[in-house]
Design an enzyme around this catalytic site. Structure first.
Site, PDB file in Angstrom:
ATOM      1  CE  LYS A  98      -3.960   1.941   2.550  1.00 13.56           C
ATOM      2  NZ  LYS A  98      -4.836   1.790   3.731  1.00 13.56           N
ATOM      3  CB  SER A 156      -8.178   3.496   2.612  1.00 16.38           C
ATOM      4  OG  SER A 156      -7.339   2.959   3.625  1.00 16.38           O
ATOM      5  CB  SER A 185      -8.413   0.634   5.583  1.00 17.35           C
ATOM      6  OG  SER A 185      -9.184   1.786   5.407  1.00 17.35           O
TER       7      SER A 185
END
Ligand code: GLN
Length: 502
Positions: free
Chosen positions: A96, A171, A195
């Site tokens: 990420k 996210s 997330s």
């Protein structure tokens, strides 16, 4: 060395289905060791797939192809000389973009960090490199990890590999779409209020939010520091366990990382689950939940009972306050954490006639609408005269959420619930911020309480969209989470399905 020189599909790291008690090793570790295929084959297959498909999925912000080829070559060499570093050696991973990677742009999904190239690796990244993992690139995300759909990325929306018209969740949507779409074997995400778990559920993969303090956050770009945790997303439970074993553990560079023993999560997987007690909280099956989600979760509980697990109804009455509390505390902490993006130290700078104007123009141009909303909400709730009514009150109710769990964990070993009230929604469907926030109703309570939680695939809707089963455990008891999730996975075959990308 026999076998394939080029695997037709990127092989999963996941363990082959084995009988109980047999030694378990992730499959690609075995495949590499047997010489069926090499880390270079796997890296090449993944890079080709990214090249072919990622224009549509948009899981990646940066693809580090040269790095991947080099790391794969070094890994292949270790296998040839009989000295692999462990189960992650040669495994292709996506990271990420909230994680700092030395020499590789780390944007956090934001224009304000569009050109930010960190001079160092986050501890979790350094640990993956040291374990021989092959970094494929940086995964897309909602800006500063604020969102539940990856539509708030400043660069592009990621698409759900099961249905490109739908969101992958967020996210960590890029991480989940990469693993779900077989554009990476394992990914790292972060979970502040859901997330990792929510996108894992939406993309049909396993996702783990470790206990607060379990994993170092050095080099993680901060969102809400009393909540943020790094964790794995993977195709199956074994891979998640192997990955957490590598990234977990105390770190002198992060004073909030806790010095408590890290289990061998893979070794514990086959242990018997008979006699475990799960709590089924009534509040997680309230009105508004998609009936297909409820059906799948109730069926999963029946499967667990068939394995000798005892299910008990429990009540977590403060659940209904979770969203309200989270959306005070997280923005408050974010408003403080994001004060550092002032145009002075690093990142974007928009010139102005003086320091104040420069800083305010930088933030106006560099932050997207959702980030600005959070900064304003957070600043408001912390401001003099409102602090006690909002932030102070939210902290008290946070304690009530935690106490709910404490009282239930006296009687049960784990809590079992849906990960999300609904499955992946369409792009643009939740334009109202409140509708988006409500999507986190089942993930924020464990975050507020700092507890470990995992999402494992437990079915599909008639329209073919994945559904996630959430397991919440006692603090620092990730082993029991993995053990039950693994037993469930072995009893079902949801994790073997893969999306058909055009
Ligand atoms: N969706 C939640 C939010 O927007 C959670 C985000 C997260 O866990 N990073 O804040």
């Amino acid at each position: 060395m026999g076998g394939l020189s080029k695997p037709p599909k990127p092989p999963a790291l996941g363990a082959p289905r084995q009988s109980r008690g047999a030694p378990r090793r992730p499959a690609s570790f075995n495949g590499y060791r047997r010489g069926d295929f090499t880390p270079e084959d796997t890296a090449r297959a993944h890079l080709e797939r990214i090249e072919r498909l990622d224009a549509r999925v948009a899981a990646y912000l940066t693809v580090t192809a040269d790095h991947a080829r080099r790391a794969a070559r070094a890994s292949a060499e270790r296998y040839r000389s009989g000295r692999p570093l462990g189960p992650l050696d040669g495994v292709p991973v996506a990271l990420k973009d909230v994680l700092c990677t030395a020499g590789v742009t780390s944007t956090c999904g934001s224009r304000i960090l569009e050109r930010f190239v960190p001079p160092y690796d986050a501890t979790v990244v350094a640990r993956l490199h040291a374990a021989g993992a092959v970094m494929l690139g940086k995964a897309n995300m909602d800006e500063f990890a604020m969102g539940s759909s990856t539509e708030h990325s400043a660069f592009k929306p990621t698409r759900n590999p099961w249905d490109l018209a739908r969101v992958p969740g967020g996210s960590s949507g890029g991480s989940a779409a990469a693993v779900g779409g077989r554009l990476a074997t394992v990914a790292l995400g972060t979970d502040t209020g859901g997330s990792i778990r929510q996108p894992a559920a939406f993309c049909g993969v396993v996702g783990v939010k470790p206990t607060y303090g379990r994993v170092s956050r050095y080099g993680l770009i901060a969102f809400a520091s009393s909540l943020d945790q790094v964790g794995p997303l993977s195709r199956d439970v074994t891979d998640a366990a192997a990955t957490l074993s590598v990234i977990a553990g105390t770190d002198p560079l992060d004073a909030t990382s806790v010095d408590t023993a890290v289990g061998d999560y893979v070794a514990a997987l086959g242990d018997d689950v008979t006699g475990l007690t799960i709590g089924v909280p009534g509040e997680y099956f309230a009105a508004g939940i998609d009936p297909e989600v409820e059906r799948a979760v109730r069926d999963a509980i029946a499967v667990l009972e068939g394995l000798g697990v005892k299910a008990e109804r429990v009540s977590l009455p403060a659940t209904e306050y979770g969203i309200a509390v989270y959306y005070i505390i997280a923005p408050a902490e974010a408003s403080s954490n994001l004060a550092r993006y002032d145009g002075v130290k690093y990142g974007l700078r928009v010139p102005g006639k003086d320091l104040i104007e420069m800083s305010s123009q930088t933030r106006a141009a560099g932050f997207g609408a959702e980030v600005k909303r959070r900064v304003m909400l957070g600043t408001y709730s912390l401001s003099a005269g409102y602090h006690d009514a909002y932030y102070g009150r939210a902290q008290k109710v946070r304690t009530l959420v935690k106490r709910d769990f404490d009282s239930v964990f006296g009687r049960v070993d784990l809590i079992v619930a849906p990960t999300t009230p609904n499955v992946a929604f369409r792009h643009g469907e939740k334009a109202d911020p409140l509708a988006m926030y409500l999507n986190d109703v089942f993930t924020v309570p464990a975050s507020l309480a700092g507890l470990p939680a995992l999402s494992v695939p437990c079915g599909f809707t008639r329209a073919g969209l994945p559904i996630g089963l959430q397991l919440i455990g006692r603090a620092f008891d990730e082993s029991t989470l993995f053990r039950l999730a693994y037993a469930y996975e072995q009893a079902t075959d949801w994790h073997t399905r893969r999306p058909e990308l055009p």
